[in-house]
Scaffold this motif. Structure first.
Motif, mmCIF file in Angstrom:
data_model
loop_
_atom_site.group_PDB
_atom_site.id
_atom_site.type_symbol
_atom_site.label_atom_id
_atom_site.label_comp_id
_atom_site.label_asym_id
_atom_site.label_seq_id
_atom_site.Cartn_x
_atom_site.Cartn_y
_atom_site.Cartn_z
ATOM 1 N N SER A 87 0.754 -1.142 0.090
ATOM 2 C CA SER A 87 0.014 -0.138 0.062
ATOM 3 C C SER A 87 0.869 1.199 0.003
ATOM 4 O O SER A 87 1.583 1.372 0.932
ATOM 5 N N ILE A 88 0.701 2.133 -0.829
ATOM 6 C CA ILE A 88 1.559 3.297 -1.104
ATOM 7 C C ILE A 88 0.624 4.732 -0.849
ATOM 8 O O ILE A 88 -0.099 4.967 -1.290
ATOM 9 N N ASP A 89 1.549 5.717 -0.243
ATOM 10 C CA ASP A 89 1.286 6.932 -0.195
ATOM 11 C C ASP A 89 2.185 7.867 -0.447
ATOM 12 O O ASP A 89 3.401 7.735 -0.151
ATOM 13 N N TYR A 90 1.753 8.676 -1.442
ATOM 14 C CA TYR A 90 2.691 10.010 -1.901
ATOM 15 C C TYR A 90 2.510 11.169 -0.762
ATOM 16 O O TYR A 90 1.377 11.525 -0.560
ATOM 17 N N LEU A 91 3.545 11.162 -0.110
ATOM 18 C CA LEU A 91 3.607 12.426 1.017
ATOM 19 C C LEU A 91 3.779 13.889 0.657
ATOM 20 O O LEU A 91 3.474 14.335 1.218
ATOM 21 N N GLY A 92 4.414 14.106 -0.613
ATOM 22 C CA GLY A 92 4.644 15.264 -1.003
ATOM 23 C C GLY A 92 6.113 15.686 -1.759
ATOM 24 O O GLY A 92 6.839 14.608 -1.894
ATOM 25 N N TYR A 93 6.330 16.719 -2.121
ATOM 26 C CA TYR A 93 7.407 17.288 -2.748
ATOM 27 C C TYR A 93 8.040 18.388 -1.947
ATOM 28 O O TYR A 93 7.396 19.127 -1.393
ATOM 29 N N ALA A 94 9.604 18.342 -2.220
ATOM 30 C CA ALA A 94 10.187 19.525 -1.441
ATOM 31 C C ALA A 94 11.554 19.738 -2.134
ATOM 32 O O ALA A 94 12.135 18.801 -2.849
ATOM 33 N N GLN A 95 11.939 21.030 -2.343
ATOM 34 C CA GLN A 95 13.172 21.285 -3.051
ATOM 35 C C GLN A 95 14.026 21.469 -1.891
ATOM 36 O O GLN A 95 13.832 22.485 -0.833
ATOM 37 N N ASP A 96 15.332 20.827 -1.885
ATOM 38 C CA ASP A 96 16.213 20.955 -0.833
ATOM 39 C C ASP A 96 17.312 22.265 -1.035
ATOM 40 O O ASP A 96 17.149 22.719 -2.194
ATOM 41 N N PRO A 97 18.209 22.470 -0.019
ATOM 42 C CA PRO A 97 18.766 23.723 -0.062
ATOM 43 C C PRO A 97 19.760 23.345 -1.045
ATOM 44 O O PRO A 97 20.325 24.600 -1.526
ATOM 45 N N TRP A 98 19.962 22.582 -1.851
ATOM 46 C CA TRP A 98 21.068 22.237 -2.787
ATOM 47 C C TRP A 98 20.227 22.244 -4.277
ATOM 48 O O TRP A 98 20.918 21.657 -5.337
ATOM 49 N N ASP A 99 19.196 22.439 -4.471
ATOM 50 C CA ASP A 99 18.210 22.891 -5.579
ATOM 51 C C ASP A 99 18.044 21.294 -6.207
ATOM 52 O O ASP A 99 17.668 21.233 -7.469
ATOM 53 N N ASN A 100 18.019 20.163 -5.377
ATOM 54 C CA ASN A 100 17.409 18.863 -6.030
ATOM 55 C C ASN A 100 16.005 18.949 -5.551
ATOM 56 O O ASN A 100 15.349 19.378 -4.498
ATOM 57 N N HIS A 101 15.405 18.288 -6.521
ATOM 58 C CA HIS A 101 13.794 18.099 -6.407
ATOM 59 C C HIS A 101 13.530 16.681 -5.844
ATOM 60 O O HIS A 101 14.001 15.674 -6.105
ATOM 61 N N ARG A 102 12.820 16.652 -4.545
ATOM 62 C CA ARG A 102 12.555 15.405 -3.743
ATOM 63 C C ARG A 102 10.918 15.119 -3.888
ATOM 64 O O ARG A 102 10.142 15.915 -3.646
ATOM 65 N N ALA A 103 10.881 13.777 -3.910
ATOM 66 C CA ALA A 103 9.369 13.327 -3.745
ATOM 67 C C ALA A 103 9.492 12.213 -2.749
ATOM 68 O O ALA A 103 10.338 11.451 -2.629
#
Length: 191
Positions: free
Chosen positions: A131-147
């Motif tokens: 069972s999967i949940d997408y918790l969200g997106y964030a851009q870290d301080p080094w400009d990486n895009h994270r899911a």
């Protein structure tokens, strides 16, 4: 990863990761497990050596996941227990240093869904549904895009040949057969 990258997209009323390759950040990923000792006490452990990638498709149901787990990275908070888990009684790390999960089917609705795939532990491959949940997106301080994703399932460890146990005097077993799996992963957009 700056520039014209659009790290998320809208599908209906939900924001989801953009299509493309998202790599697991090993420093921010773990596979946890929960079993019972004496059929009563919860014992928690985790594998910190987790690597892999998610190929997010335009249609989320066409996405693919591959994960590799370093079985020697097991940590339950007790060195003697961890050494026993690494032994041939359980994971046989010397002969089977990694476990793997490869998706075979994804069902997606809104910001969650389920994923079925092949889980290989100790040389045995069997299907598992998470069972999967997408918790969200964030851009870290080094400009990486994270899911960020979370997933869980319950398995019978004996299905993978993890059969070591001891019967208790008044019935029951020392270690539960049913194990709860918990995946927590941060993915970094790779294009």
């Amino acid at each position: 990863m700056t520039g014209s990258v659009m790290p998320t997209r809208r599908l209906g009323d939900v924001e989801l990761p953009a299509a493309g390759t998202w790599k697991i950040d090993p420093g921010h990923a773990e596979v946890g497990f929960v079993g019972r000792h004496f059929m009563l006490t919860k014992v928690r452990g985790r594998f910190t050596g987790v690597d892999g990638a998610v190929e997010v498709a335009e249609n989320p149901a066409d996405s693919k996941v591959s994960v590799t787990i370093d079985m020697a990275s097991v940590n339950s908070g007790d060195q003697a227990r961890d050494d026993h888990l690494r032994s041939a009684d359980f994971f046989d790390v010397d002969g089977n240093p990694t476990a793997a999960f490869t998706s075979t089917e994804v069902r997606w609705e809104g910001s969650g869904g389920s994923m079925t795939g092949d889980l290989t532990i100790k040389g045995v491959t069997r299907p598992v549904t998470l069972s999967i949940d997408y918790l969200g997106y964030a851009q870290d301080p080094w400009d990486n895009h994270r899911a960020v994703f979370s997933a869980r399932s319950r398995i019978n460890r004996e299905d993978w040949g993890l059969t070591w146990n001891m019967p208790l005097a008044k019935g029951g077993l020392l270690v539960s057969r049913e194990i709860d799996l918990e995946f927590e992963v941060e993915l970094i957009y790779a294009g």
